[in-house]
Design a protein around this motif. Structure first.
Motif, PDB file in Angstrom:
ATOM      1  N   GLY A  59       0.821  -1.198   0.000  1.00  0.00           N
ATOM      2  CA  GLY A  59       0.000   0.000   0.000  1.00  0.00           C
ATOM      3  C   GLY A  59       0.859   1.253   0.000  1.00  0.00           C
ATOM      4  N   THR A  60       0.333   2.325   0.560  1.00  0.00           N
ATOM      5  CA  THR A  60       1.049   3.607   0.585  1.00  0.00           C
ATOM      6  C   THR A  60       1.345   4.101   1.995  1.00  0.00           C
ATOM      7  OG1 THR A  60      -1.052   4.805   0.518  1.00  0.00           O
ATOM      8  CG2 THR A  60       0.023   4.325  -1.610  1.00  0.00           C
ATOM      9  N   ASN A  61       0.890   3.350   3.009  1.00  0.00           N
ATOM     10  CA  ASN A  61       1.086   3.774   4.392  1.00  0.00           C
ATOM     11  C   ASN A  61       2.378   3.185   4.957  1.00  0.00           C
ATOM     12  OD1 ASN A  61      -1.666   5.075   4.833  1.00  0.00           O
ATOM     13  ND2 ASN A  61      -2.246   3.012   4.178  1.00  0.00           N
ATOM     14  N   LEU A  62       3.262   4.035   5.446  1.00  0.00           N
ATOM     15  CA  LEU A  62       4.526   3.571   6.015  1.00  0.00           C
ATOM     16  C   LEU A  62       4.255   2.644   7.196  1.00  0.00           C
ATOM     17  CD1 LEU A  62       6.709   6.824   6.032  1.00  0.00           C
ATOM     18  CD2 LEU A  62       6.325   5.178   4.181  1.00  0.00           C
ATOM     19  N   TRP A  63       5.003   1.545   7.249  1.00  0.00           N
ATOM     20  CA  TRP A  63       4.851   0.550   8.327  1.00  0.00           C
ATOM     21  C   TRP A  63       6.228   0.291   8.917  1.00  0.00           C
ATOM     22  CZ3 TRP A  63       5.938  -5.022   8.402  1.00  0.00           C
ATOM     23  CH2 TRP A  63       5.389  -5.685   9.513  1.00  0.00           C
ATOM     24  N   VAL A  64       6.461   0.797  10.121  1.00  0.00           N
ATOM     25  CA  VAL A  64       7.783   0.771  10.747  1.00  0.00           C
ATOM     26  C   VAL A  64       7.978  -0.517  11.540  1.00  0.00           C
ATOM     27  CG1 VAL A  64       9.327   1.953  12.361  1.00  0.00           C
ATOM     28  CG2 VAL A  64       7.790   3.280  10.891  1.00  0.00           C
ATOM     29  N   THR A  77       9.915   3.340   4.681  1.00  0.00           N
ATOM     30  CA  THR A  77       9.983   1.997   5.254  1.00  0.00           C
ATOM     31  C   THR A  77      10.073   0.955   4.150  1.00  0.00           C
ATOM     32  OG1 THR A  77       7.559   1.902   5.336  1.00  0.00           O
ATOM     33  CG2 THR A  77       8.703   2.600   7.335  1.00  0.00           C
ATOM     34  N   THR A  78      10.616  -0.206   4.491  1.00  0.00           N
ATOM     35  CA  THR A  78      10.763  -1.288   3.517  1.00  0.00           C
ATOM     36  C   THR A  78       9.408  -1.777   3.040  1.00  0.00           C
ATOM     37  OG1 THR A  78      12.829  -1.979   4.564  1.00  0.00           O
ATOM     38  CG2 THR A  78      11.753  -3.569   3.107  1.00  0.00           C
ATOM     39  N   LYS A  79       8.485  -1.947   3.977  1.00  0.00           N
ATOM     40  CA  LYS A  79       7.132  -2.397   3.636  1.00  0.00           C
ATOM     41  C   LYS A  79       6.124  -1.312   3.942  1.00  0.00           C
ATOM     42  CE  LYS A  79       7.937  -7.363   4.328  1.00  0.00           C
ATOM     43  NZ  LYS A  79       7.480  -8.580   5.042  1.00  0.00           N
ATOM     44  N   LYS A  80       5.044  -1.323   3.166  1.00  0.00           N
ATOM     45  CA  LYS A  80       3.956  -0.378   3.384  1.00  0.00           C
ATOM     46  C   LYS A  80       2.637  -1.150   3.385  1.00  0.00           C
ATOM     47  CE  LYS A  80       6.472   3.376   1.139  1.00  0.00           C
ATOM     48  NZ  LYS A  80       7.712   2.598   0.931  1.00  0.00           N
ATOM     49  N   VAL A  81       1.677  -0.649   4.154  1.00  0.00           N
ATOM     50  CA  VAL A  81       0.400  -1.351   4.283  1.00  0.00           C
ATOM     51  C   VAL A  81      -0.706  -0.546   3.604  1.00  0.00           C
ATOM     52  CG1 VAL A  81       1.062  -2.542   6.393  1.00  0.00           C
ATOM     53  CG2 VAL A  81      -0.031  -0.294   6.534  1.00  0.00           C
ATOM     54  N   THR A  82      -1.766  -1.236   3.304  1.00  0.00           N
ATOM     55  CA  THR A  82      -2.887  -0.632   2.569  1.00  0.00           C
ATOM     56  C   THR A  82      -3.881   0.037   3.515  1.00  0.00           C
ATOM     57  OG1 THR A  82      -4.130  -2.694   2.677  1.00  0.00           O
ATOM     58  CG2 THR A  82      -2.696  -2.382   0.756  1.00  0.00           C
ATOM     59  N   ASP A  83      -4.767   0.825   2.947  1.00  0.00           N
ATOM     60  CA  ASP A  83      -5.847   1.418   3.735  1.00  0.00           C
ATOM     61  C   ASP A  83      -6.759   0.326   4.288  1.00  0.00           C
ATOM     62  OD1 ASP A  83      -4.902   3.946   3.222  1.00  0.00           O
ATOM     63  OD2 ASP A  83      -6.258   4.314   1.540  1.00  0.00           O
ATOM     64  N   LYS A  84      -6.889  -0.764   3.555  1.00  0.00           N
ATOM     65  CA  LYS A  84      -7.708  -1.888   4.026  1.00  0.00           C
ATOM     66  C   LYS A  84      -7.138  -2.463   5.319  1.00  0.00           C
ATOM     67  CE  LYS A  84      -9.249  -6.555   2.661  1.00  0.00           C
ATOM     68  NZ  LYS A  84     -10.505  -6.441   3.396  1.00  0.00           N
ATOM     69  N   ALA A  85      -5.794  -2.557   5.403  1.00  0.00           N
ATOM     70  CA  ALA A  85      -5.166  -3.048   6.628  1.00  0.00           C
ATOM     71  C   ALA A  85      -5.490  -2.131   7.803  1.00  0.00           C
ATOM     72  CB  ALA A  85      -3.655  -3.157   6.434  1.00  0.00           C
ATOM     73  N   LEU A  86      -5.444  -0.826   7.560  1.00  0.00           N
ATOM     74  CA  LEU A  86      -5.772   0.130   8.619  1.00  0.00           C
ATOM     75  C   LEU A  86      -7.227   0.004   9.048  1.00  0.00           C
ATOM     76  CD1 LEU A  86      -3.959   3.309   7.212  1.00  0.00           C
ATOM     77  CD2 LEU A  86      -3.129   1.740   8.968  1.00  0.00           C
ATOM     78  N   TYR A  87      -8.091  -0.273   8.107  1.00  0.00           N
ATOM     79  CA  TYR A  87      -9.521  -0.399   8.411  1.00  0.00           C
ATOM     80  C   TYR A  87      -9.816  -1.697   9.173  1.00  0.00           C
ATOM     81  CZ  TYR A  87     -14.572  -0.676   7.737  1.00  0.00           C
ATOM     82  OH  TYR A  87     -15.930  -0.782   7.942  1.00  0.00           O
ATOM     83  N   LEU A  89      -7.656  -3.624  10.862  1.00  0.00           N
ATOM     84  CA  LEU A  89      -6.860  -3.828  12.074  1.00  0.00           C
ATOM     85  C   LEU A  89      -6.752  -2.508  12.833  1.00  0.00           C
ATOM     86  CD1 LEU A  89      -4.050  -5.876  10.301  1.00  0.00           C
ATOM     87  CD2 LEU A  89      -5.944  -6.812  11.640  1.00  0.00           C
ATOM     88  N   PRO A  90      -7.596  -2.278  13.809  1.00  0.00           N
ATOM     89  CA  PRO A  90      -7.633  -0.999  14.537  1.00  0.00           C
ATOM     90  C   PRO A  90      -6.307  -0.634  15.211  1.00  0.00           C
ATOM     91  CG  PRO A  90      -9.583  -2.304  15.002  1.00  0.00           C
ATOM     92  CD  PRO A  90      -8.663  -3.195  14.240  1.00  0.00           C
ATOM     93  N   THR A  91      -5.495  -1.645  15.578  1.00  0.00           N
ATOM     94  CA  THR A  91      -4.216  -1.337  16.238  1.00  0.00           C
ATOM     95  C   THR A  91      -3.216  -0.715  15.272  1.00  0.00           C
ATOM     96  OG1 THR A  91      -3.574  -3.646  15.868  1.00  0.00           O
ATOM     97  CG2 THR A  91      -4.399  -3.074  18.050  1.00  0.00           C
ATOM     98  N   LEU A  92      -3.503  -0.765  13.985  1.00  0.00           N
ATOM     99  CA  LEU A  92      -2.640  -0.119  12.995  1.00  0.00           C
ATOM    100  C   LEU A  92      -3.037   1.337  12.818  1.00  0.00           C
ATOM    101  CD1 LEU A  92      -2.063  -2.698  10.112  1.00  0.00           C
ATOM    102  CD2 LEU A  92      -0.385  -1.799  11.710  1.00  0.00           C
ATOM    103  N   ARG A  93      -2.972   2.091  13.882  1.00  0.00           N
ATOM    104  CA  ARG A  93      -3.326   3.503  13.782  1.00  0.00           C
ATOM    105  C   ARG A  93      -2.169   4.281  13.163  1.00  0.00           C
ATOM    106  NH1 ARG A  93      -4.056   5.636  19.873  1.00  0.00           N
ATOM    107  NH2 ARG A  93      -4.519   7.575  18.763  1.00  0.00           N
ATOM    108  N   ILE A  94      -2.476   5.332  12.461  1.00  0.00           N
ATOM    109  CA  ILE A  94      -1.458   6.186  11.874  1.00  0.00           C
ATOM    110  C   ILE A  94      -0.984   7.192  12.933  1.00  0.00           C
ATOM    111  CG2 ILE A  94      -1.010   8.006  10.190  1.00  0.00           C
ATOM    112  CD1 ILE A  94      -0.987   5.345   8.912  1.00  0.00           C
ATOM    113  N   HIS A  95       0.321   7.184  13.175  1.00  0.00           N
ATOM    114  CA  HIS A  95       0.914   8.095  14.150  1.00  0.00           C
ATOM    115  C   HIS A  95       1.484   9.313  13.433  1.00  0.00           C
ATOM    116  CE1 HIS A  95       0.441   4.822  16.991  1.00  0.00           C
ATOM    117  NE2 HIS A  95       1.105   4.037  16.161  1.00  0.00           N
ATOM    118  N   PRO A  96       1.411  10.476  14.053  1.00  0.00           N
ATOM    119  CA  PRO A  96       1.820  11.698  13.360  1.00  0.00           C
ATOM    120  C   PRO A  96       3.333  11.853  13.228  1.00  0.00           C
ATOM    121  CG  PRO A  96       1.185  12.203  15.609  1.00  0.00           C
ATOM    122  CD  PRO A  96       0.839  10.749  15.389  1.00  0.00           C
TER     123      PRO A  96
END
Length: 482
Positions: A59-64, A77-87, A89-96
């Motif tokens: 996806g386009t969301n950085l995953w550290v 980051t090496t890997k990135k996650v999708t918006d679906k993953a964020l939706y 999996l609630p623990t995958l919140r985007i941090h500022p």
């Protein structure tokens, strides 16, 4: 006001009080102690999405992950996650952007980073977003200085682990927000200087090691007599060799066998088992050395090591690396790797030949490329050729190499010592600043950044200053002939 022994140029605060935390000790009277959970809007971690289905990655969301925590700003980051993953999996919140991230598990525990962009993390990362109470850079430096205390809080079996709750409960010593920013700016400047000096020493060590390798390779392929008659070796990449030297397969001048393979259970007392992790470019390292009971190994499998035997790594990142067995490790047991026992040449000469570029890089490495996992077997090693002068000349060459590389090894040790001292100074400086042991309220960044290696670390740190005096890049390079 007194001076601080750390550098001699920083003053202490006029008055102190007990912080209530033993390892922090006293702090300035106008400083506070803040629990991270009270100072930050929240403290959180993330999770690792499943890879089987779900369309959670690419996806386009950085995953550290903790592997990306390198005490710096994380921009990608090496890997990135999708918006679906964020939706899903609630623990995958985007941090500022600006959030401080610390590793909670395993070998990376205590490693740090600051988000340079909005991102989410895996479950091994603990995230503290920007706060109006604790400046994020100040918090970063405070956590850096307390890494050992954080490790001491860890629990678990083989791997140390801390949890989010323990990090949340840490008490941070801090002045006003404005002064936190000043301290962070001071540390940015001072640690950047130290990092530059460390990098210079690391570059110097690299040059010294390359010089060391060149000394060995030249001596075992061209000899030490510049006037010796030469002939074409018949090998394009090797070129000319002394005309009286023989070119022979290693299997014709030595016996090659394998170590015991699968080891028995390690013991607190027993016989050293020499493994690939102990082999360091001609030397046996004690780091990671294990002991075994020979009674736990079938007699027909035991390979006892004699002085002059050469251990050659069979697989992994160090494939082809080798070390000769000195009298100190005589009577040890060979592990998984190969044992080369010279029978028609001096062990020391063959040991240096195995370390040289013409064998390790131009012959052994050709075999390594045939598999994703580097691997070398006895047949492949035995087919590699070695250049063989007379025994008398071998002795002269060995003496020449040892004299030359001893000088280089001394310089490498000096440079490594300087790096260690600089690292210790950096940690001490950070710790002193974030616990109020030094007062840098009047510090102003110099307009010029043209500090020399000697002037950057001047002060009352006699040991470090002496090491720097003896170890400037120019002096060491000249001494090594670089």
């Amino acid at each position: 006001m007194g001076k601080v022994g750390l550098s001699g140029k920083y003053q202490t605060y006029p008055e102190y009080k007990d912080s209530g935390v033993e390892w922090i000790g006293e702090i300035p009277t106008d400083w506070d102690m803040w629990k991270i959970t009270h100072a930050c809007p929240y403290v959180a971690s993330g999770t690792t999405p499943k890879t089987d289905g779900g369309n959670y990655y690419d996806g386009t969301n950085l995953w550290v992950t903790t592997g990306e925590l390198r005490e710096g700003v994380i921009l990608d980051t090496t890997k990135k996650v999708t918006d679906k993953a964020l939706y899903d999996l609630p623990t995958l919140r985007i941090h500022p952007k600006g959030s401080v991230v610390i590793a909670m598990y395993g070998a990376t525990i205590g490693r740090l980073g600051i988000l340079g962009n909005n991102a989410t993390t895996n479950q091994a990362c603990c995230v503290m977003p920007p706060s109006d109470i604790i400046n994020n850079k100040y918090l970063f430096y405070w956590l850096y200085s307390t890494r050992q205390e954080i490790i001491n809080l860890s629990s678990g079996g083989g791997q140390p682990n801390v949890n989010q709750e323990k990090i949340s409960s840490l008490k941070v010593s801090a002045p006003t927000y404005k002064y936190q920013v000043e301290i962070a700016n001071f540390l940015d400047y001072e640690t950047a200087k130290i990092a530059t000096l460390i990098e210079k020493q690391q570059q110097l060590i690299k040059l010294l090691k390359e010089k060391r390798q060149a000394v060995i390779s030249h001596a075992v392929t061209k000899g030490i007599n510049p006037n010796a008659p030469m002939r074409d070796s018949g090998v394009e990449w090797l070129g000319e060799v002394p005309e009286h030297w023989d070119i022979v397969p290693i299997k014709h001048i030595s016996k090659i066998r394998y170590g015991i393979g699968e080891p028995p259970k390690y013991q607190e007392e027993g016989i050293p088992l020499i493994r690939a992790t102990n082999i360091r470019s001609g030397k046996i390292s004690e780091v990671g050395l294990v002991l075994v009971n020979p009674d736990h190994i079938p007699e027909n499998r035991i390979v006892w090591l004699d002085k002059g035997d050469i251990i050659v790594v069979r697989s992994g990142a160090g494939t082809g690396d080798s070390s000769i067995i000195s009298h100190f490790y005589e009577g040890s047991i060979a592990g998984f790797d190969m044992v080369v026992r010279p029978i028609k040449c001096l062990p020391e000469f063959l040991g240096y030949a195995l370390l040289s570029n013409y064998i390790r890089n131009n012959q052994i490495d050709l075999e390594k490329t045939r598999a994703a996992q580097p691997h070398l077997n006895a047949e492949e090693l035995g087919e590699c050729f070695a250049l063989m002068p007379t025994n008398q000349e071998q002795r002269l060459i060995v003496t020449h190499i040892e004299r030359k590389i001893l000088k280089l090894d001394v310089l490498i040790v000096k440079a490594e010592k300087v790096i260690t001292l600089m690292q210790e100074r950096r940690t001490a400086l950070i710790s002193a600043a974030v616990t109020g042991k030094i007062d840098v309220r009047d510090w102003v960044a110099p307009e010029s950044s043209s500090n020399t290696m000697e002037s950057c670390l001047r002060g009352n740190d006699a040991e470090l200053n002496a090491a720097v005096d003896l170890n400037t890049e120019a002096d060491l390079s000249k001494e090594a002939g670089l």
